[in-house]
Scaffold this motif. Structure first.
Motif, PDB file in Angstrom:
ATOM      1  N   VAL A 195       0.838  -1.190   0.000  1.00 15.56           N
ATOM      2  CA  VAL A 195       0.000   0.000   0.000  1.00 15.56           C
ATOM      3  C   VAL A 195       0.874   1.240   0.000  1.00 15.56           C
ATOM      4  CG1 VAL A 195      -1.840   1.245   1.178  1.00 15.56           C
ATOM      5  CG2 VAL A 195      -1.796  -1.246   1.251  1.00 15.56           C
ATOM      6  N   LEU A 196       0.615   2.166  -0.950  1.00 12.98           N
ATOM      7  CA  LEU A 196       1.348   3.429  -1.037  1.00 12.98           C
ATOM      8  C   LEU A 196       0.569   4.582  -0.416  1.00 12.98           C
ATOM      9  CD1 LEU A 196       2.667   3.113  -4.705  1.00 12.98           C
ATOM     10  CD2 LEU A 196       3.834   2.455  -2.593  1.00 12.98           C
ATOM     11  N   THR A 197      -0.703   4.650  -0.686  1.00 16.98           N
ATOM     12  CA  THR A 197      -1.575   5.675  -0.113  1.00 16.98           C
ATOM     13  C   THR A 197      -2.940   5.032   0.139  1.00 16.98           C
ATOM     14  OG1 THR A 197      -2.336   6.414  -2.314  1.00 16.98           O
ATOM     15  CG2 THR A 197      -0.459   7.579  -1.349  1.00 16.98           C
ATOM     16  N   PRO A 198      -3.737   5.615   1.076  1.00 18.25           N
ATOM     17  CA  PRO A 198      -3.535   6.823   1.869  1.00 18.25           C
ATOM     18  C   PRO A 198      -2.593   6.589   3.042  1.00 18.25           C
ATOM     19  CG  PRO A 198      -5.605   5.808   2.454  1.00 18.25           C
ATOM     20  CD  PRO A 198      -5.053   5.006   1.316  1.00 18.25           C
ATOM     21  N   ASP A 199      -2.299   7.677   3.804  1.00 19.94           N
ATOM     22  CA  ASP A 199      -1.311   7.602   4.869  1.00 19.94           C
ATOM     23  C   ASP A 199      -1.678   6.579   5.936  1.00 19.94           C
ATOM     24  OD1 ASP A 199       0.188   9.483   3.604  1.00 19.94           O
ATOM     25  OD2 ASP A 199      -0.557  11.187   4.784  1.00 19.94           O
ATOM     26  N   GLU A 200      -2.988   6.469   6.247  1.00 20.08           N
ATOM     27  CA  GLU A 200      -3.355   5.566   7.343  1.00 20.08           C
ATOM     28  C   GLU A 200      -3.151   4.088   6.986  1.00 20.08           C
ATOM     29  OE1 GLU A 200      -7.341   6.801   5.375  1.00 20.08           O
ATOM     30  OE2 GLU A 200      -5.403   7.703   5.890  1.00 20.08           O
ATOM     31  N   LEU A 201      -3.012   3.773   5.691  1.00 22.18           N
ATOM     32  CA  LEU A 201      -2.786   2.383   5.285  1.00 22.18           C
ATOM     33  C   LEU A 201      -1.394   2.167   4.724  1.00 22.18           C
ATOM     34  CD1 LEU A 201      -6.180   1.693   3.433  1.00 22.18           C
ATOM     35  CD2 LEU A 201      -5.597   1.139   5.783  1.00 22.18           C
ATOM     36  N   ARG A 202      -0.609   3.257   4.560  1.00 23.78           N
ATOM     37  CA  ARG A 202       0.705   3.179   3.920  1.00 23.78           C
ATOM     38  C   ARG A 202       1.604   2.155   4.603  1.00 23.78           C
ATOM     39  NH1 ARG A 202       3.952   7.204   1.262  1.00 23.78           N
ATOM     40  NH2 ARG A 202       2.365   8.758   1.764  1.00 23.78           N
ATOM     41  N   GLY A 203       2.299   1.387   3.785  1.00 21.31           N
ATOM     42  CA  GLY A 203       3.281   0.433   4.296  1.00 21.31           C
ATOM     43  C   GLY A 203       2.738  -0.962   4.531  1.00 21.31           C
ATOM     44  N   GLN A 204       1.424  -1.139   4.534  1.00 27.14           N
ATOM     45  CA  GLN A 204       0.878  -2.485   4.713  1.00 27.14           C
ATOM     46  C   GLN A 204       1.224  -3.340   3.485  1.00 27.14           C
ATOM     47  OE1 GLN A 204      -3.200  -2.859   5.938  1.00 27.14           O
ATOM     48  NE2 GLN A 204      -3.177  -0.936   7.080  1.00 27.14           N
ATOM     49  N   GLU A 205       1.567  -4.589   3.720  1.00 25.81           N
ATOM     50  CA  GLU A 205       1.891  -5.503   2.630  1.00 25.81           C
ATOM     51  C   GLU A 205       1.039  -6.759   2.752  1.00 25.81           C
ATOM     52  OE1 GLU A 205       5.912  -6.446   1.883  1.00 25.81           O
ATOM     53  OE2 GLU A 205       6.628  -4.370   1.868  1.00 25.81           O
ATOM     54  N   PHE A 206       0.683  -7.306   1.599  1.00 29.78           N
ATOM     55  CA  PHE A 206      -0.148  -8.512   1.551  1.00 29.78           C
ATOM     56  C   PHE A 206       0.499  -9.496   0.581  1.00 29.78           C
ATOM     57  CE2 PHE A 206      -2.810  -4.863   2.442  1.00 29.78           C
ATOM     58  CZ  PHE A 206      -3.530  -5.270   3.550  1.00 29.78           C
ATOM     59  N   ALA A 207       0.825 -10.683   1.077  1.00 24.35           N
ATOM     60  CA  ALA A 207       1.396 -11.721   0.223  1.00 24.35           C
ATOM     61  C   ALA A 207       0.285 -12.419  -0.557  1.00 24.35           C
ATOM     62  CB  ALA A 207       2.167 -12.731   1.063  1.00 24.35           C
ATOM     63  N   CYS A 208       0.487 -12.599  -1.847  1.00 24.85           N
ATOM     64  CA  CYS A 208      -0.518 -13.232  -2.717  1.00 24.85           C
ATOM     65  C   CYS A 208      -0.251 -14.739  -2.720  1.00 24.85           C
ATOM     66  CB  CYS A 208      -0.443 -12.640  -4.127  1.00 24.85           C
ATOM     67  SG  CYS A 208      -0.587 -10.845  -4.146  1.00 24.85           S
ATOM     68  N   ILE A 209      -0.747 -15.427  -1.686  1.00 28.10           N
ATOM     69  CA  ILE A 209      -0.398 -16.825  -1.460  1.00 28.10           C
ATOM     70  C   ILE A 209      -1.446 -17.788  -2.030  1.00 28.10           C
ATOM     71  CG2 ILE A 209       1.014 -16.352   0.557  1.00 28.10           C
ATOM     72  CD1 ILE A 209      -1.394 -17.049   2.305  1.00 28.10           C
ATOM     73  N   ARG A 210      -2.409 -17.260  -2.792  1.00 26.24           N
ATOM     74  CA  ARG A 210      -3.374 -18.118  -3.488  1.00 26.24           C
ATOM     75  C   ARG A 210      -3.527 -17.618  -4.914  1.00 26.24           C
ATOM     76  NH1 ARG A 210      -8.747 -18.239  -0.115  1.00 26.24           N
ATOM     77  NH2 ARG A 210      -9.219 -19.990  -1.485  1.00 26.24           N
ATOM     78  N   THR A 211      -4.015 -18.495  -5.784  1.00 27.48           N
ATOM     79  CA  THR A 211      -4.138 -18.125  -7.202  1.00 27.48           C
ATOM     80  C   THR A 211      -5.354 -17.252  -7.470  1.00 27.48           C
ATOM     81  OG1 THR A 211      -5.263 -20.233  -7.573  1.00 27.48           O
ATOM     82  CG2 THR A 211      -2.897 -20.130  -8.059  1.00 27.48           C
ATOM     83  N   GLU A 212      -6.189 -16.998  -6.475  1.00 29.93           N
ATOM     84  CA  GLU A 212      -7.294 -16.048  -6.616  1.00 29.93           C
ATOM     85  C   GLU A 212      -7.541 -15.394  -5.276  1.00 29.93           C
ATOM     86  OE1 GLU A 212     -10.718 -17.079  -8.981  1.00 29.93           O
ATOM     87  OE2 GLU A 212     -12.069 -16.184  -7.494  1.00 29.93           O
ATOM     88  N   LEU A 213      -7.498 -14.063  -5.249  1.00 29.54           N
ATOM     89  CA  LEU A 213      -7.681 -13.299  -4.024  1.00 29.54           C
ATOM     90  C   LEU A 213      -8.678 -12.181  -4.280  1.00 29.54           C
ATOM     91  CD1 LEU A 213      -3.902 -12.960  -3.159  1.00 29.54           C
ATOM     92  CD2 LEU A 213      -5.498 -14.411  -1.933  1.00 29.54           C
ATOM     93  N   ARG A 214      -9.638 -12.040  -3.394  1.00 29.67           N
ATOM     94  CA  ARG A 214     -10.607 -10.958  -3.503  1.00 29.67           C
ATOM     95  C   ARG A 214     -10.163  -9.797  -2.609  1.00 29.67           C
ATOM     96  NH1 ARG A 214     -15.572 -11.986  -5.894  1.00 29.67           N
ATOM     97  NH2 ARG A 214     -15.718 -14.086  -6.748  1.00 29.67           N
ATOM     98  N   ILE A 215     -10.318  -8.576  -3.138  1.00 23.14           N
ATOM     99  CA  ILE A 215      -9.866  -7.370  -2.449  1.00 23.14           C
ATOM    100  C   ILE A 215     -11.076  -6.469  -2.251  1.00 23.14           C
ATOM    101  CG2 ILE A 215      -8.238  -5.437  -2.485  1.00 23.14           C
ATOM    102  CD1 ILE A 215      -6.675  -6.969  -4.642  1.00 23.14           C
ATOM    103  N   GLY A 216     -11.266  -5.972  -1.024  1.00 28.89           N
ATOM    104  CA  GLY A 216     -12.408  -5.098  -0.786  1.00 28.89           C
ATOM    105  C   GLY A 216     -12.395  -4.512   0.603  1.00 28.89           C
TER     106      GLY A 216
END
Length: 610
Positions: free
Chosen positions: A183-204
Motif C-alpha cells: 500500500v502506497l496511499t492513503p497515509d493511514e494504510l501506507r506500508g501495509q503488505e499482503f502476500a498473494c499466497i493463493r491463485t485467486e484473491l478478492r480485495i475489498g
C-alpha cells in the motif's frame, strides 16, 4: 485462448478474454460489451464461435460493421489481427500467448469509401430510436467535453458474463514464490503488505475478502487478483463503484507486471513480484515490464527533442523524479520579503473610459490592477458518476431514501438508462422503501391496539438490513401484545361444561383435543424458530403440523413462510394459496399474504416477459 482488444478514437484500450461462445456488442444495457457512443446501435453486432472459428455478424445496425474497412452483411469469418470497426471503436482478436498490445491496433486498412447513407433508414422494430435519443449515424468529430466523457467511459464490459465461465484452479502458492501488494496511499494504510499466497484473491472493504482494506472509497468487494494458467497475474474490477486504474489508466481488467501501480478507489498499491523490493513509500511511479521505471528513457527523448536551454527548463520541472538539476542562474534571485504590517495605500488610478464603471458610478469596489470579472462566470464542473454514487451511499446509510434515489437518478445517460451499478443500487433502495412502508403499517397497527395487523408486514420485511433494529423492536412489541391477548383469553375462559357423552364420543373428543393441542404447539414452535431465523428447523416442525392437520390454515401459513425464507419461493407460494383457501375472510394475515402473492406473480410475469 483468444482475447478481444477494444480501442476508441482516443486510443484507450480494454482487453477482454473471449471465453464464451457468444459476445454481443451494442449501446443498450444487457449486451456483453456495451459501447456508449451514439454511432453504435443498441444491438450492433455479435461474435460467435462456430466449429473452432470465430465469426462476426452485423445485427442490422444503422452504421454497419466493417472488417478491414469493408462493410459486411450477415456473418463473416475472422482471423487473428483482423480489424473490426463498430462506430468510433476498433476491435481485434489476439491469441492469449501473443505479446500484449501496447500501442494502437496496427492492422492496415484500405481508405474508406464515401458511402451515401439512406434517407430513410431501414430499422428493425427493436432498433427504432426513442424520441430525443440522438442519431446513431452521427460521425461528427467529438467535442472536448465528449472526448473527456469518453476518456472516463470507453466501454462497459459485463465481467459477470465474461468471467463466469472461465475455469481457474484454486491453489496455494509457496510464500517464497508469492508476489506482494504494498500500500502506497492513503497515509493511514501506507506500508501495509499482503502476500498473494493463493491463485485467486478478492480485495475489498469488508472482512469477508482475502485482502481487506478498510477505506470508504472501496466497494465491499472491489476487485480480484488472479494467476492464470500461463503464470501471469491479472487484476479484475468487480463492477466497483469507484473503478480501477493500472498505471493511471482505467481498466476493466489488466495484466500486471512487477512494479505496476494499481489504484482501487483512492487506495494505491504497488504489485511486486517475488523477491522484488519496493521503491520506497514516496514513489508511486509505474514501472515497465521487469520493474524498471520508464522515466529516464522519457527524459532522454525529450532532451534530444528540445536541446540546449529547453533541456534545462524541462529538467528543472522534474525535481523529485531522479533527474539532474541544472546549474543555478548567474543572475541573483530576488527574495520575497514579508509584507509590512501597515502597507501604504495603493496609488489612485486615473479613470479609464474603456473599463467598467468603478465604485464612483456603480457602488461596486474595484481592486487596483485587476480586471473586472466577466458577467457570466464559467459553470462549475458537473459531479462525476463516482460522486453521485458516493452521495447515494451516504444518503442510504442515513436512511434518507429520497435523497439516495435522487442522486442515482442523476447518473442516467442521454437515453435515460442507468449504468448497471446504479441500477443495482436503485433496486436495493426500492426494496428498502417497501420495507419502510411495511414497518410503518406494523407500527400503526400496534399503536392502535390491533397487533394482528402487524404480523404480515413484519414477516414481509424480515430480510431488511437498513432497518434491522427497527424491525427487531417492533417484533418484540408484537410478541408482547400477542402474549397479553393470549393471557387475557385464558383468564376469561368459563369452566368447562359437563356434558354426558358415550365412551366412543368421549374418546373421539379426546383425540381431537390432543390433535388440536399438538397443532397449536407446532404452530407456536414454528413461528418462534422463524423469528430467530432458524428456518430449516422451522420447516421440519411446519411439515409435521401440515401433515397431521392438512386443513389447518395456520399450518399452511408457517410452512409457506419457512420455505420462502429458505429461497424455495415457488413452493412457499403454493402453501400461501392453500392458506388463502382455508383461512376465514376476516383472518388478520389474509391481506398481507395476498399482497405477497401479488408481488410474486408480478415479478414472475416480468421475468417471463423479459
Amino acid at each position: 485462448m483468444l482475447k478481444l482488444i477494444i480501442e476508441d478514437d482516443e486510443g484507450r484500450k480494454t482487453v477482454v478474454p473471449f471465453v464464451r461462445d457468444e459476445i454481443t456488442i451494442g449501446r443498450q444495457e444487457g449486451n456483453t460489451i456495451r459501447l456508449t457512443e451514439r454511432n453504435v446501435s443498441r444491438r450492433h453486432a455479435r461474435l460467435v464461435r462456430l466449429n473452432g472459428h470465430v465469426v462476426v455478424e452485423d445485427l442490422g445496425s444503422y452504421n454497419g460493421t466493417r472488417i478491414n474497412g469493408e462493410r459486411i452483411a450477415g456473418q463473416s469469418p475472422l482471423s487473428e489481427g483482423d480489424l473490426i470497426q463498430i462506430g468510433d471503436y476498433d476491435l481485434a482478436l489476439q491469441a492469449e500467448g501473443a505479446a500484449n498490445a501496447v500501442g494502437p491496433i496496427t492492422t492496415k486498412v484500405p481508405t474508406r469509401r464515401q458511402e451515401a447513407e439512406p434517407e430513410e433508414p431501414d430499422r428493425s422494430e427493436s432498433e427504432e430510436e426513442a424520441p430525443g435519443d440522438g442519431d446513431e449515424h452521427d460521425h461528427t468529430p467529438p467535442s472536448q467535453a465528449s472526448a473527456d466523457k469518453r476518456r472516463n467511459s470507453t466501454s462497459i464490459i459485463r465481467l459477470d458474463h465474461v468471467e463466469a465461465d472461465r475455469p481457474r484452479k484454486l491453489e496455494d502458492i509457496d510464500s517464497k514464490d508469492a508476489p506482494r501488494l504494498m500500500v502506497l496511499t492513503p497515509d493511514e494504510l501506507r506500508g501495509q503488505e499482503f502476500a498473494c499466497i493463493r491463485t485467486e484473491l478478492r480485495i475489498g472493504r469488508t472482512d469477508d475478502n482475502d485482502i481487506t482494506l478498510d477505506h470508504r472509497s472501496l466497494s465491499r468487494t472491489h476487485a480480484k487478483l488472479v494467476r492464470e494458467a500461463t503464470g501471469e497475474w491479472r487484476v479484475i474490477d468487480m463492477q466497483s463503484a469507484n473503478g480501477m486504474t493500472v498505471n493511471g489508466e482505467s481498466y476493466a481488467q489488466a495484466t500486471l507486471n512487477s512494479g505496476d501501480i494499481v489504484e482501487l478507489g483512492h487506495v494505491k498499491l504497488r504489485f511486486l513480484a517475488a523477491g522484488d523490493a519496493g521503491d520506497g513509500d514516496d514513489s508511486d511511479a509505474p514501472a515497465s515490464e521487469g520493474g524498471m521505471s520508464k522515466m529516464p528513457l522519457v527524459a532522454g527523448l525529450i532532451a534530444l527533442l528540445l536541446g540546449g536551454g529547453g533541456v534545462a527548463f524541462w529538467m528543472s520541472k522534474q525535481q523529485g523524479l531522479g533527474t539532474v538539476t541544472p546549474n543555478p542562474p548567474t543572475e541573483p534571485v530576488a527574495i520575497q520579503q514579508p509584507p509590512p504590517e501597515n502597507p501604504p495605500a495603493p496609488p489612485v488610478q486615473p479613470p479609464d473610459e474603456n473599463k467598467v464603471p468603478t465604485t464612483a458610478q456603480t457602488g461596486t469596489p474595484e481592486v487596483p490592477g485587476t480586471e473586472t470579472p466577466p458577467s457570466n462566470p464559467p459553470e462549475p464542473p458537473k459531479p462525476t458518476f463516482e460522486q453521485h454514487m458516493a452521495a447515494a451511499e451516504a444518503a442510504f446509510k442515513a436512511q434518507d431514501l429520497n435523497a439516495a434515489t435522487a442522486a442515482l437518478e442523476q447518473t442516467r445517460d442521454a437515453a435515460g438508462n442507468l449504468p448497471p451499478k446504479a441500477q443495482k443500487f436503485l433496486d436495493i433502495v426500492t426494496a428498502e422503501e417497501a420495507v419502510e412502508g411495511h414497518l410503518k403499517v406494523a407500527k400503526e397497527a400496534l399503536d392502535s391496539g390491533k397487533p394482528e395487523g402487524a404480523v404480515a408486514p413484519l414477516e414481509a420485511s424480515a430480510k431488511t438490513k437498513l432497518y434491522a433494529e427497527r424491525h427487531a423492536s417492533l417484533t418484540r412489541q408484537l410478541n408482547a401484545k400477542l402474549k397479553e391477548i393470549e393471557d387475557a383469553k385464558t383468564a376469561a375462559k368459563p369452566p368447562p361444561e359437563v356434558v354426558q357423552t358415550s365412551a366412543k364420543e368421549a374418546a373421539a373428543a379426546a383425540a381431537a383435543a390432543e390433535l388440536d393441542s399438538q397443532t397449536t404447539e407446532r404452530i407456536i414452535e414454528a413461528r418462534g424458530l422463524i423469528k430467530i431465523q432458524k428456518y430449516q428447523e422451522a420447516l421440519a416442525v411446519a411439515e409435521k403440523c401440515a401433515s397431521a392437520d392438512p386443513k389447518n390454515a395456520e399450518c399452511q401459513l408457517v410452512l409457506g413462510v419457512a420455505k420462502a425464507r429458505l429461497d424455495r419461493v415457488d413452493e412457499g407460494a403454493k402453501h400461501y394459496r392453500k392458506f388463502l383457501n382455508l383461512a376465514p375472510p376476516d383472518h388478520p394475515s389474509r391481506k398481507g399474504v395476498q399482497d405477497l402473492l401479488d408481488q410474486y406473480e408480478g415479478a414472475k410475469r416480468k421475468n417471463q416477459g423479459g
